[in-house]
Design a protein around this motif. Structure first.
Motif, PDB file in Angstrom:
ATOM      1  N   PHE A   1       0.855  -1.174   0.000  1.00 41.93           N
ATOM      2  CA  PHE A   1       0.000   0.000   0.000  1.00 41.93           C
ATOM      3  C   PHE A   1       0.904   1.241   0.000  1.00 41.93           C
TER       4      PHE A   1
ATOM      5  N   HIS B   1     -11.774  12.660   0.888  1.00 46.08           N
ATOM      6  CA  HIS B   1     -10.311  12.535   0.943  1.00 46.08           C
ATOM      7  C   HIS B   1      -9.815  12.339  -0.484  1.00 46.08           C
TER       8      HIS B   1
ATOM      9  N   GLU C   1      -6.738  11.539  -1.634  1.00 44.36           N
ATOM     10  CA  GLU C   1      -5.614  10.656  -1.945  1.00 44.36           C
ATOM     11  C   GLU C   1      -6.060   9.669  -3.035  1.00 44.36           C
TER      12      GLU C   1
ATOM     13  N   ASP D   1      -5.978   6.607  -3.766  1.00 47.65           N
ATOM     14  CA  ASP D   1      -6.677   5.328  -3.549  1.00 47.65           C
ATOM     15  C   ASP D   1      -8.183   5.558  -3.413  1.00 47.65           C
TER      16      ASP D   1
ATOM     17  N   HIS E   1      -5.029  12.290   7.284  1.00 51.80           N
ATOM     18  CA  HIS E   1      -3.639  12.632   7.394  1.00 51.80           C
ATOM     19  C   HIS E   1      -3.133  13.513   6.263  1.00 51.80           C
TER      20      HIS E   1
ATOM     21  N   ASP F   1     -10.432   8.264   5.757  1.00 48.54           N
ATOM     22  CA  ASP F   1      -9.479   7.293   6.310  1.00 48.54           C
ATOM     23  C   ASP F   1      -9.619   7.130   7.829  1.00 48.54           C
TER      24      ASP F   1
ATOM     25  N   TYR G   1      -2.079   0.261  10.633  1.00 47.33           N
ATOM     26  CA  TYR G   1      -2.537   1.303   9.702  1.00 47.33           C
ATOM     27  C   TYR G   1      -2.385   2.680  10.353  1.00 47.33           C
TER      28      TYR G   1
ATOM     29  N   THR H   1     -13.112   4.666   4.768  1.00 50.65           N
ATOM     30  CA  THR H   1     -12.745   4.305   3.398  1.00 50.65           C
ATOM     31  C   THR H   1     -11.963   2.986   3.325  1.00 50.65           C
TER      32      THR H   1
HETATM   33 FE1  FEO Z   1      -5.206   8.466   2.830  1.00 50.01          FE
HETATM   34 FE2  FEO Z   1      -6.836   5.685   2.029  1.00 50.01          FE
HETATM   35  O1  FEO Z   1      -5.859   7.204   1.649  1.00 50.01           O
END
Ligand code: FEO
Length: 403
Positions: free
Chosen positions: A24, A80, A82, A84, A152, A171, A200, A231
């Motif tokens: 990841f 979010h 990011e 992913d 984050h 997240d 995580y 998420t």
């Molecule tokens: Fe901060 Fe699941 O991406």
């Protein structure tokens, strides 16, 4: 029989699992896979909450159509940015060209920067900019948005659905681990997620304890929540969310979850390793049962960081290498400095052949971290022997007293 995806009235899970990705973010091993969660809210208007990783865009579109058929999705809410969670935006916009993208100012700037999508971007799209506390009405229900920056990333926010007492949390409260069948915590055995949640949190969010504490404070007036939809990982209900919340609270205050000792070492030819083994035995002889020993050449640092967040004491051992720390130890030390953990019971040991530097470097590390050494460091010249390692008992005594 169609699989059940409805997690609350009119709110559907449309995400998927990934059991093939090795790392990841290119960094973190995924021994149990990961889920990318997206949610579809079916009201007078239809809203999609976040998208999923680009490799699974086709499945996301299929999952959406399985719920709403040929009706359009009116809003894409981005909690979010990011990739992913955002990498399927182009495909969603192509499938639903009249969609309005909803996000805060920071999010929308990133969407334009990453994907060229925006009101005045190459791919023109309707945009709705929302701020802290703003409300969007879908029909029977409404959403309220709360910004929780740096959990984050700087743009992170959550979407609250008051009539269901439900939060789409991004997240926050997420974990590694694929969803093997059940989606909601009441449908599955959650015991296998706790270790992965700590891993995580500590690796991905662990640097941002202060912002997480602020986010928890902001969400307090919404408690008790009936449902929390992150998420990654299971959807939480009143069954397990209190445990998740407590875990996030303690981890973000950098409070150890348990009394115990992590011994993390590097070793080229087994001499420093034997000091680590002896220390572990000495601790066990003093009645300490929670001891985790990591050889940093074989334990991925994400598991070591997880255990350092979990336990109250840490001992690091390193040979001198190129007049410095052993590289795997240096990598751990750098990771720890980034995460600014305010306190741990700390000791160190090392070995060298012709010039001892490792213990000096580890002592400097303890000073930078504000973790005073609980006992004088042990530094062994050349080969290990029980006699040369006798002063390890001082470390074992001091740590046992502190536990
Ligand atoms: Fe901060 Fe699941 O991406």
């Amino acid at each position: 029989m169609k699989p059940v995806t409805e997690i609350a009235h009119g709110i559907h899970y449309v995400g998927t699992n990934d059991r093939t990705k090795h790392r990841f973010e290119g960094l973190w091993p995924l021994p149990y896979g990961v889920s990318y969660n997206a949610y579809l809210v079916d009201d007078e208007k239809v809203a999609l909450i976040d998208t999923i990783d680009a490799s699974f865009t086709g499945r996301l579109l299929e999952n959406i159509r399985a719920v709403i058929g040929d009706r359009p999705v009116d809003y894409l809410i981005i909690n979010h940015m990011e990739p992913d969670h955002s990498a399927s935006i182009h495909a969603i916009r192509q499938a639903y060209p009249d969609i309005t993208i909803v996000g805060n100012a920071k999010t929308l700037q990133m969407v334009e920067g990453f994907y060229g999508i925006g009101e005045n971007a190459p791919t023109k799209t309707d945009i709705l900019t929302v701020g802290d506390g703003d409300i969007l009405r879908l029909g029977r229900r409404e959403f309220q948005f709360f910004l929780i920056p740096m959990v984050h990333w700087p743009e992170t926010m959550v979407t609250y659905c008051p009539c269901e007492k439900l939060v789409f949390s991004g997240d926050a409260f997420g974990t590694f681990g694929a969803l093997d069948g059940g989606i909601i915590d009441t449908q599955l055995d959650t015991s296998r997620f706790w270790d992965e949640m700590v891993r995580y949190y500590s690796n991905i969010v662990g640097k941002y304890g202060g912002p997480v504490q602020k986010a928890l404070e902001k969400l307090k007036p919404l408690l008790p929540l009936k449902t929390v939809c992150p998420t990654h990982g299971p959807v939480w209900t009143e069954k397990d969310f209190p445990k998740v919340l407590d875990l996030y609270d303690r981890l973000s205050r950098y409070e150890p979850l348990e009394k115990g000792v992590v011994i993390a070492y590097g070793s080229m030819y087994g001499n420093t390793e034997q000091t680590a083994e002896r220390l572990a035995r000495e601790l066990a002889a003093r009645g300490v049962q929670k001891i985790v020993v990591h050889n940093l050449s074989s334990s991925h640092h994400s598991f070591v960081i997880r255990d350092i967040f979990r336990y109250s004491a840490l001992v690091i051992g390193s040979p001198t290498y190129n007049m410095h720390l052993y590289p795997e130890v240096q990598a751990l030390v750098d990771d720890l400095e980034l995460r600014v953990i305010p306190s741990r019971t700390f000791a160190c040991f090392g070995g060298f052949t012709w010039a001892g530097v490792a213990v000096k470097r580890l002592t400097e590390f303890s000073e930078r971290m504000g973790w005073p050494l609980v006992a004088p460091p042990l530094e062994i010249k050349q080969g290990f022997s029980p006699e040369k390692s006798d002063s390890v008992v001082e470390i074992a005594d001091a740590i046992t007293q502190k536990l």
